[in-house]
Scaffold this motif. Sequence first.
Motif, mmCIF file in Angstrom:
data_model
loop_
_atom_site.group_PDB
_atom_site.id
_atom_site.type_symbol
_atom_site.label_atom_id
_atom_site.label_comp_id
_atom_site.label_asym_id
_atom_site.label_seq_id
_atom_site.Cartn_x
_atom_site.Cartn_y
_atom_site.Cartn_z
ATOM 1 N N ASP A 177 0.834 -1.191 0.000
ATOM 2 C CA ASP A 177 0.000 0.000 0.000
ATOM 3 C C ASP A 177 0.879 1.255 0.000
ATOM 4 O OD1 ASP A 177 -2.254 1.530 0.024
ATOM 5 O OD2 ASP A 177 -2.857 1.051 2.073
ATOM 6 N N GLU A 178 0.300 2.356 -0.473
ATOM 7 C CA GLU A 178 0.995 3.647 -0.497
ATOM 8 C C GLU A 178 2.284 3.586 -1.305
ATOM 9 O OE1 GLU A 178 1.622 4.645 3.592
ATOM 10 O OE2 GLU A 178 -0.463 5.241 3.922
ATOM 11 N N MET A 179 2.215 2.956 -2.471
ATOM 12 C CA MET A 179 3.402 2.889 -3.322
ATOM 13 C C MET A 179 3.891 4.275 -3.724
ATOM 14 S SD MET A 179 4.736 -0.067 -3.855
ATOM 15 C CE MET A 179 5.729 0.359 -5.281
ATOM 16 N N ASP A 180 2.978 5.229 -3.779
ATOM 17 C CA ASP A 180 3.362 6.588 -4.139
ATOM 18 C C ASP A 180 4.189 7.255 -3.035
ATOM 19 O OD1 ASP A 180 0.647 6.141 -3.119
ATOM 20 O OD2 ASP A 180 0.595 8.308 -2.834
ATOM 21 N N LYS A 181 4.221 6.663 -1.853
ATOM 22 C CA LYS A 181 5.004 7.201 -0.741
ATOM 23 C C LYS A 181 6.250 6.366 -0.454
ATOM 24 C CE LYS A 181 0.834 9.066 1.423
ATOM 25 N NZ LYS A 181 -0.063 9.021 2.603
ATOM 26 N N MET A 182 6.425 5.296 -1.204
ATOM 27 C CA MET A 182 7.581 4.420 -0.970
ATOM 28 C C MET A 182 8.848 5.054 -1.538
ATOM 29 S SD MET A 182 8.178 0.436 -2.109
ATOM 30 C CE MET A 182 7.074 -0.226 -0.864
ATOM 31 N N GLN A 183 9.959 4.807 -0.876
ATOM 32 C CA GLN A 183 11.235 5.344 -1.327
ATOM 33 C C GLN A 183 11.628 4.721 -2.671
ATOM 34 O OE1 GLN A 183 14.215 5.090 1.852
ATOM 35 N NE2 GLN A 183 12.529 4.819 3.277
ATOM 36 N N PRO A 184 11.925 5.547 -3.664
ATOM 37 C CA PRO A 184 12.344 5.029 -4.975
ATOM 38 C C PRO A 184 13.529 4.086 -4.829
ATOM 39 C CG PRO A 184 11.897 7.375 -5.121
ATOM 40 C CD PRO A 184 11.857 7.027 -3.651
#
Length: 337
Positions: A177-184
């Motif tokens: 979940d929250e892939m848009d907030k995961m560290q690249p």
Amino acid sequence: MNPEKRHVLLLWMLVCSGMTEAIEPFSTSIAVGMAAALTGFLASYQNIFYYFNECCRPEWISFNKTGLEVDLESKLFGQHIGSRIILKALTGFMSNDNPKKPLVLSLHGHTGTGKNFVSKLIADNIYKEGMDSSFVHVFTSELHFPHSSKLDTYKSQLQQWIKGNVTNCERSMFIFDEMDKMQPGLIDSIKPYLDYYDKLDGISYRKAIFIFLSNAGGESITQIALDFWRAARDREEIELKDLETLLSLSVFNNKNSGLWHTSLIDKNLVDFFVPFLPLEYRHVVQCAMAAMKAKGLRPDKNVADQVARDVNYFPKSERVFSVKGCKTIENKLHYYT
């Protein structure tokens, strides 16, 4: 512990841990003796050990295509593209005894459009315990990977978590979940497990399921839906081909997304990018009706309309789409019922 319970517990350990297939040669005579001694017991209680704890067996893991189809049709609203893709993807994958790679789904859209809800429906129709199954694993970026300074540590931990859980059960499901907030860069650490390998260090990952949830790409999806609305075209006319390429490029080039320049996209390891369209007033009404039914209340269209009117919509001048989708509908019902 009485003898019967000890026998059941021992059998459960053998069956659920896979030890029956991994007994060393010098233990064979012991195993044969045990089997002979317990044959009579098994004749009367052959299924009882399945009820002691969840096992990685068909009794606990079995895909219900009809159940998923009904759930998608009756509980998920305004997502004709997502429903179709998910049903076909899961049906094809779960019916294949020898898939070439794990199933990888990337779900995109604004908050409240149904991404988390769909993950639950998938789990409910594969695992007897649903989201409570010990074979369903949920990772949330801000909870499990909060510190950028620990990126290398997180990479190692994530690899070990996945390896350990797939070793325990090949039909494991992982939800990020929250892939848009995961560290690249973090998600690239699991690339080998998503690739076309028969086995890695003796472990096959090909029957596992990986689901990524992200708000990234939501703007592109909304713009397409808004263009169709402004052209007086039915949203059901929107097809995957209208969104898939635009969506994958948008996510790949989003520097604030955990999928930014990821090799998972570059190497085509994501099987489906699933767009979740923004929800209109009528869909919010449907959500409210379904929420009343789920709470054991008689669905009331007047109440549903009241709830839907209390929701904020955008763009401001046209008020087409719900800002939060159906996310707050259940809580709002308390004020009207």
